[in-house]
Design a protein around this motif. Structure first.
Motif, PDB file in Angstrom:
ATOM      1  N   PRO A 102       0.822  -1.220   0.000  1.00  0.00           N
ATOM      2  CA  PRO A 102       0.000   0.000   0.000  1.00  0.00           C
ATOM      3  C   PRO A 102       0.854   1.268   0.000  1.00  0.00           C
ATOM      4  O   PRO A 102       1.842   1.370   0.726  1.00  0.00           O
ATOM      5  N   VAL A 103       0.473   2.219  -0.832  1.00  0.00           N
ATOM      6  CA  VAL A 103       1.119   3.538  -0.888  1.00  0.00           C
ATOM      7  C   VAL A 103       0.017   4.585  -0.766  1.00  0.00           C
ATOM      8  O   VAL A 103      -0.982   4.527  -1.494  1.00  0.00           O
ATOM      9  N   THR A 104       0.182   5.529   0.151  1.00  0.00           N
ATOM     10  CA  THR A 104      -0.831   6.559   0.377  1.00  0.00           C
ATOM     11  C   THR A 104      -0.416   7.868  -0.277  1.00  0.00           C
ATOM     12  O   THR A 104       0.728   8.312  -0.124  1.00  0.00           O
ATOM     13  N   TRP A 105      -1.344   8.473  -1.012  1.00  0.00           N
ATOM     14  CA  TRP A 105      -1.150   9.774  -1.633  1.00  0.00           C
ATOM     15  C   TRP A 105      -2.210  10.723  -1.074  1.00  0.00           C
ATOM     16  O   TRP A 105      -3.348  10.333  -0.863  1.00  0.00           O
ATOM     17  N   GLN A 106      -1.824  11.969  -0.848  1.00  0.00           N
ATOM     18  CA  GLN A 106      -2.799  12.934  -0.369  1.00  0.00           C
ATOM     19  C   GLN A 106      -2.506  14.317  -0.935  1.00  0.00           C
ATOM     20  O   GLN A 106      -1.373  14.615  -1.316  1.00  0.00           O
ATOM     21  N   ALA A 129      -7.392  12.068  -0.198  1.00  0.00           N
ATOM     22  CA  ALA A 129      -6.338  11.083   0.000  1.00  0.00           C
ATOM     23  C   ALA A 129      -6.793   9.726  -0.510  1.00  0.00           C
ATOM     24  O   ALA A 129      -7.971   9.363  -0.375  1.00  0.00           O
ATOM     25  N   VAL A 130      -5.855   8.971  -1.094  1.00  0.00           N
ATOM     26  CA  VAL A 130      -6.119   7.608  -1.550  1.00  0.00           C
ATOM     27  C   VAL A 130      -4.978   6.707  -1.111  1.00  0.00           C
ATOM     28  O   VAL A 130      -3.842   7.147  -0.923  1.00  0.00           O
ATOM     29  N   GLN A 131      -5.296   5.426  -0.950  1.00  0.00           N
ATOM     30  CA  GLN A 131      -4.279   4.401  -0.728  1.00  0.00           C
ATOM     31  C   GLN A 131      -4.278   3.499  -1.955  1.00  0.00           C
ATOM     32  O   GLN A 131      -5.332   3.014  -2.383  1.00  0.00           O
ATOM     33  N   ARG A 133      -2.772   0.134  -4.080  1.00  0.00           N
ATOM     34  CA  ARG A 133      -2.084  -1.154  -4.076  1.00  0.00           C
ATOM     35  C   ARG A 133      -2.084  -1.683  -5.505  1.00  0.00           C
ATOM     36  O   ARG A 133      -3.146  -1.996  -6.056  1.00  0.00           O
ATOM     37  N   ILE A 141      -7.615   0.576  -5.167  1.00  0.00           N
ATOM     38  CA  ILE A 141      -7.504   1.918  -4.606  1.00  0.00           C
ATOM     39  C   ILE A 141      -8.523   2.046  -3.481  1.00  0.00           C
ATOM     40  O   ILE A 141      -9.649   1.575  -3.617  1.00  0.00           O
ATOM     41  N   ARG A 142      -8.127   2.664  -2.399  1.00  0.00           N
ATOM     42  CA  ARG A 142      -9.083   2.993  -1.337  1.00  0.00           C
ATOM     43  C   ARG A 142      -9.127   4.506  -1.201  1.00  0.00           C
ATOM     44  O   ARG A 142      -8.089   5.135  -0.959  1.00  0.00           O
ATOM     45  N   LEU A 144      -9.674   7.426   0.872  1.00  0.00           N
ATOM     46  CA  LEU A 144      -9.661   7.653   2.312  1.00  0.00           C
ATOM     47  C   LEU A 144     -10.486   8.869   2.700  1.00  0.00           C
ATOM     48  O   LEU A 144     -11.131   8.885   3.757  1.00  0.00           O
TER      49      LEU A 144
END
Length: 306
Positions: A102-106, A129-131, A133, A141-142, A144
């Motif tokens: 998982p990599v989180t971008w915001q 923000a998204v996480q 994978r 994608i999650r 957030l």
């Protein structure tokens, strides 16, 4: 959501339960303890299922998601319990290769563009923000918080966006998703998507939108003709969107304060095309076209039925 340390502890416990159960010398009493542990917290069952899935993907044993009678189990590995646990740990770590790390971008107050390794692009609205994978077997994608626009590159791996109580699966498309406390809104610009929740499934095509609530109830599709250019410039099209959900989008972007003197006002359905870049024109339109009275207060507005 469990904190990282707690999640790691749950995963280690799940691995221990799984390896013990498949390592021989398993008693009915242990079976009862495992069943109680699985029922104790949804995160326990989810972790156990993930361990079983990793083992299945490795091709070593078929996954058994839930405990089965001892007489139905056959020991298929001549490994001691310690060796079996070590192998499970190694397989779990290797699963990052299949499931993706998982990599989180915001984004902050500005819109952000993200180029994914598969060629897909994600546009994050301000304060979103998204996480991400991206694994060998999936693209997940999650969302957030906030909003995101997805331009999906065709690939054999499914592209799924999880948000709130459901998930949106790309079927070859450009689409956008927004997350608020009141639920999730989805709009399709090109191609098709499928929305799945515990309450059902809905397929949307270009020019259509829908939303689902915290309980997973999916609304009927409606016309949604916001273009990519309009979306990136902050314009949104709403169809019977609860006023509270729209105000939350302004709050996410600008920190605007909204005081509702009538709580029922949050459920007022609002339709139209509005810009999220500045709440003032929206409030003016709301006051002119809806039975709403707005009074300016420090940092925002006070709203009540007229």
């Amino acid at each position: 959501m469990n904190p990282p340390d707690a999640s790691a502890a749950i995963m280690e416990a799940a691995i221990r339960w799984w390896t013990a159960r498949h390592g021989g010398h398993w008693s009915p009493e242990q079976e009862q303890h495992l069943a109680a542990w699985l029922e104790q917290d949804p995160a326990h069952r989810q972790a156990y299922l993930r361990v079983a899935r990793v083992w299945e993907l490795a091709g070593t044993l078929p996954a058994q998601a839930v405990p089965a009678p001892a007489r139905q189990r056959k020991r298929r590995l001549e490994l001691g319990l310690g060796g079996l646990m070590l192998l499970a740990m190694l397989l779990w770590q290797a699963s990052g290769w299949w499931l993706g790390q998982p990599v989180t971008w915001q984004s902050d107050a500005r819109q952000e563009e993200i180029a994914l390794e598969d060629g897909s692009r994600v546009t994050l609205a301000p304060a979103s923000a998204v996480q991400v994978r991206l694994g060998r077997g999936q693209r997940q994608i999650r969302l957030l918080r906030g909003e995101a626009l997805f331009r999906v590159e065709q690939d054999s791996r499914p592209f799924q966006v999880r948000a709130g109580a459901g998930q949106v699966t790309d079927l070859g498309t450009v689409f956008h998703v927004s997350l608020t406390e009141g639920g999730v809104s989805v709009g399709v610009m090109e191609g098709l998507v499928a929305i799945d929740t515990a309450k059902g499934r809905l397929q949307l095509s270009a020019g259509e939108g829908s939303r689902y609530g915290p309980g997973g109830e999916i609304a009927p599709p409606y016309a949604s003709w916001t273009s990519q250019e309009q979306w990136t410039r902050g314009r949104r099209t709403f169809h019977d969107e609860p006023l509270g959900a729209i105000l939350e989008r302004f709050r996410q972007r600008h920190g605007t304060r909204f005081e509702l003197l009538d709580e029922a006002l949050a459920a007022l359905p609002v339709s139209g095309s509005f810009s999220l870049d500045d709440p003032a024109p929206f409030i003016a339109t709301l006051s002119a076209g809806f039975p709403v009275q707005a009074q300016a207060i420090p940092g925002g507005w006070e709203l009540q039925y007229r």
